[in-house]
Design a protein around this motif. Structure first.
Motif, PDB file in Angstrom:
ATOM      1  N   PHE A  22      -6.410  13.618  -4.343  1.00 33.03           N
ATOM      2  CA  PHE A  22      -5.743  12.400  -4.780  1.00 33.03           C
ATOM      3  C   PHE A  22      -4.240  12.491  -4.540  1.00 33.03           C
ATOM      4  CE2 PHE A  22      -3.646   9.888  -8.134  1.00 33.03           C
ATOM      5  CZ  PHE A  22      -4.127   8.636  -7.787  1.00 33.03           C
ATOM      6  N   SER A  23      -3.675  13.649  -4.763  1.00 31.68           N
ATOM      7  CA  SER A  23      -2.246  13.847  -4.550  1.00 31.68           C
ATOM      8  C   SER A  23      -1.871  13.657  -3.077  1.00 31.68           C
ATOM      9  CB  SER A  23      -1.848  15.245  -5.015  1.00 31.68           C
ATOM     10  OG  SER A  23      -0.510  15.506  -4.736  1.00 31.68           O
ATOM     11  N   VAL A  24      -2.707  14.132  -2.170  1.00 27.02           N
ATOM     12  CA  VAL A  24      -2.451  13.967  -0.739  1.00 27.02           C
ATOM     13  C   VAL A  24      -2.493  12.487  -0.364  1.00 27.02           C
ATOM     14  CG1 VAL A  24      -3.375  14.455   1.565  1.00 27.02           C
ATOM     15  CG2 VAL A  24      -3.291  16.259  -0.144  1.00 27.02           C
ATOM     16  N   VAL A  25      -3.451  11.757  -0.894  1.00 26.91           N
ATOM     17  CA  VAL A  25      -3.584  10.330  -0.596  1.00 26.91           C
ATOM     18  C   VAL A  25      -2.378   9.557  -1.115  1.00 26.91           C
ATOM     19  CG1 VAL A  25      -4.963   8.258  -1.051  1.00 26.91           C
ATOM     20  CG2 VAL A  25      -6.095  10.414  -0.508  1.00 26.91           C
ATOM     21  N   VAL A  26      -1.987   9.809  -2.352  1.00 24.04           N
ATOM     22  CA  VAL A  26      -0.856   9.093  -2.949  1.00 24.04           C
ATOM     23  C   VAL A  26       0.438   9.411  -2.203  1.00 24.04           C
ATOM     24  CG1 VAL A  26       0.572   8.906  -5.029  1.00 24.04           C
ATOM     25  CG2 VAL A  26      -1.905   8.881  -5.213  1.00 24.04           C
ATOM     26  N   THR A  27       0.653  10.669  -1.856  1.00 24.04           N
ATOM     27  CA  THR A  27       1.853  11.053  -1.128  1.00 24.04           C
ATOM     28  C   THR A  27       1.893  10.408   0.246  1.00 24.04           C
ATOM     29  OG1 THR A  27       1.874  13.168  -2.291  1.00 24.04           O
ATOM     30  CG2 THR A  27       3.172  13.028  -0.284  1.00 24.04           C
ATOM     31  N   SER A  28       0.765  10.352   0.935  1.00 26.03           N
ATOM     32  CA  SER A  28       0.704   9.732   2.254  1.00 26.03           C
ATOM     33  C   SER A  28       0.967   8.230   2.178  1.00 26.03           C
ATOM     34  CB  SER A  28      -0.664   9.983   2.891  1.00 26.03           C
ATOM     35  OG  SER A  28      -0.885  11.349   3.040  1.00 26.03           O
ATOM     36  N   LEU A  29       0.379   7.569   1.208  1.00 23.22           N
ATOM     37  CA  LEU A  29       0.607   6.130   1.057  1.00 23.22           C
ATOM     38  C   LEU A  29       2.058   5.825   0.706  1.00 23.22           C
ATOM     39  CD1 LEU A  29      -2.625   5.030  -0.820  1.00 23.22           C
ATOM     40  CD2 LEU A  29      -1.982   4.513   1.534  1.00 23.22           C
ATOM     41  N   MET A  30       2.657   6.647  -0.135  1.00 24.76           N
ATOM     42  CA  MET A  30       4.047   6.455  -0.515  1.00 24.76           C
ATOM     43  C   MET A  30       4.962   6.637   0.687  1.00 24.76           C
ATOM     44  SD  MET A  30       6.226   5.709  -2.884  1.00 24.76           S
ATOM     45  CE  MET A  30       5.376   5.944  -4.418  1.00 24.76           C
ATOM     46  N   ALA A  31       4.725   7.674   1.473  1.00 20.91           N
ATOM     47  CA  ALA A  31       5.546   7.922   2.655  1.00 20.91           C
ATOM     48  C   ALA A  31       5.394   6.802   3.678  1.00 20.91           C
ATOM     49  CB  ALA A  31       5.168   9.259   3.281  1.00 20.91           C
ATOM     50  N   ALA A  32       4.177   6.326   3.880  1.00 28.58           N
ATOM     51  CA  ALA A  32       3.941   5.252   4.843  1.00 28.58           C
ATOM     52  C   ALA A  32       4.593   3.954   4.391  1.00 28.58           C
ATOM     53  CB  ALA A  32       2.447   5.048   5.040  1.00 28.58           C
ATOM     54  N   SER A  33       4.479   3.612   3.114  1.00 30.78           N
ATOM     55  CA  SER A  33       5.067   2.361   2.637  1.00 30.78           C
ATOM     56  C   SER A  33       6.590   2.429   2.645  1.00 30.78           C
ATOM     57  CB  SER A  33       4.544   2.021   1.240  1.00 30.78           C
ATOM     58  OG  SER A  33       4.892   3.023   0.326  1.00 30.78           O
ATOM     59  N   CYS A  34       7.155   3.584   2.333  1.00 31.65           N
ATOM     60  CA  CYS A  34       8.619   3.713   2.393  1.00 31.65           C
ATOM     61  C   CYS A  34       9.115   3.586   3.825  1.00 31.65           C
ATOM     62  CB  CYS A  34       9.058   5.042   1.791  1.00 31.65           C
ATOM     63  SG  CYS A  34       8.844   5.111   0.004  1.00 31.65           S
ATOM     64  N   GLY A  35       8.373   4.133   4.774  1.00 33.81           N
ATOM     65  CA  GLY A  35       8.739   3.994   6.178  1.00 33.81           C
ATOM     66  C   GLY A  35       8.676   2.559   6.643  1.00 33.81           C
ATOM     67  N   LEU A  36       7.661   1.830   6.212  1.00 35.49           N
ATOM     68  CA  LEU A  36       7.558   0.418   6.581  1.00 35.49           C
ATOM     69  C   LEU A  36       8.694  -0.403   5.982  1.00 35.49           C
ATOM     70  CD1 LEU A  36       3.719  -0.167   6.225  1.00 35.49           C
ATOM     71  CD2 LEU A  36       5.058  -0.226   8.323  1.00 35.49           C
ATOM     72  N   ILE A  37       9.013  -0.149   4.732  1.00 39.61           N
ATOM     73  CA  ILE A  37      10.098  -0.880   4.082  1.00 39.61           C
ATOM     74  C   ILE A  37      11.429  -0.566   4.750  1.00 39.61           C
ATOM     75  CG2 ILE A  37      11.412  -1.087   1.926  1.00 39.61           C
ATOM     76  CD1 ILE A  37       8.716  -0.718   0.475  1.00 39.61           C
ATOM     77  N   PHE A  38      11.678   0.706   5.079  1.00 41.98           N
ATOM     78  CA  PHE A  38      12.920   1.079   5.743  1.00 41.98           C
ATOM     79  C   PHE A  38      13.019   0.433   7.115  1.00 41.98           C
ATOM     80  CE2 PHE A  38      15.286   3.868   8.609  1.00 41.98           C
ATOM     81  CZ  PHE A  38      16.513   3.858   7.965  1.00 41.98           C
ATOM     82  N   GLY A  39      11.929   0.421   7.864  1.00 41.99           N
ATOM     83  CA  GLY A  39      11.933  -0.199   9.187  1.00 41.99           C
ATOM     84  C   GLY A  39      12.153  -1.699   9.115  1.00 41.99           C
ATOM     85  N   TYR A  40      11.514  -2.359   8.151  1.00 37.19           N
ATOM     86  CA  TYR A  40      11.694  -3.797   7.987  1.00 37.19           C
ATOM     87  C   TYR A  40      13.133  -4.117   7.606  1.00 37.19           C
ATOM     88  CZ  TYR A  40      11.288  -8.482   6.073  1.00 37.19           C
ATOM     89  OH  TYR A  40      11.469  -9.806   5.808  1.00 37.19           O
ATOM     90  N   ASP A  41      13.677  -3.337   6.684  1.00 38.39           N
ATOM     91  CA  ASP A  41      15.050  -3.564   6.236  1.00 38.39           C
ATOM     92  C   ASP A  41      16.037  -3.351   7.377  1.00 38.39           C
ATOM     93  OD1 ASP A  41      17.100  -4.050   4.288  1.00 38.39           O
ATOM     94  OD2 ASP A  41      17.498  -1.895   4.302  1.00 38.39           O
TER      95      ASP A  41
END
Length: 50
Positions: A22-41
């Protein structure tokens, strides 16, 4: 750059169980969403300067 961290053929790769926890999944989703937000911004900021 530090060298010697990875050694080919030391046999440890076969011993690794590789569980998807579960920790691996949550960390991966957090990293992916932060990357998308940074790229969009960055894209929106670059377009507003034009």
């Amino acid at each position: 750059m530090a060298g010697g961290g990875f050694v080919a053929g030391d046999g440890r790769a076969q011993e690794y169980g590789g569980r998807m926890t579960f920790s691996v999944v949550v960390t991966s989703l957090m990293a992916a969403s932060c990357g998308l937000i940074f790229g969009y911004d960055s894209g929106v900021t670059a377009c507003l300067r034009c």
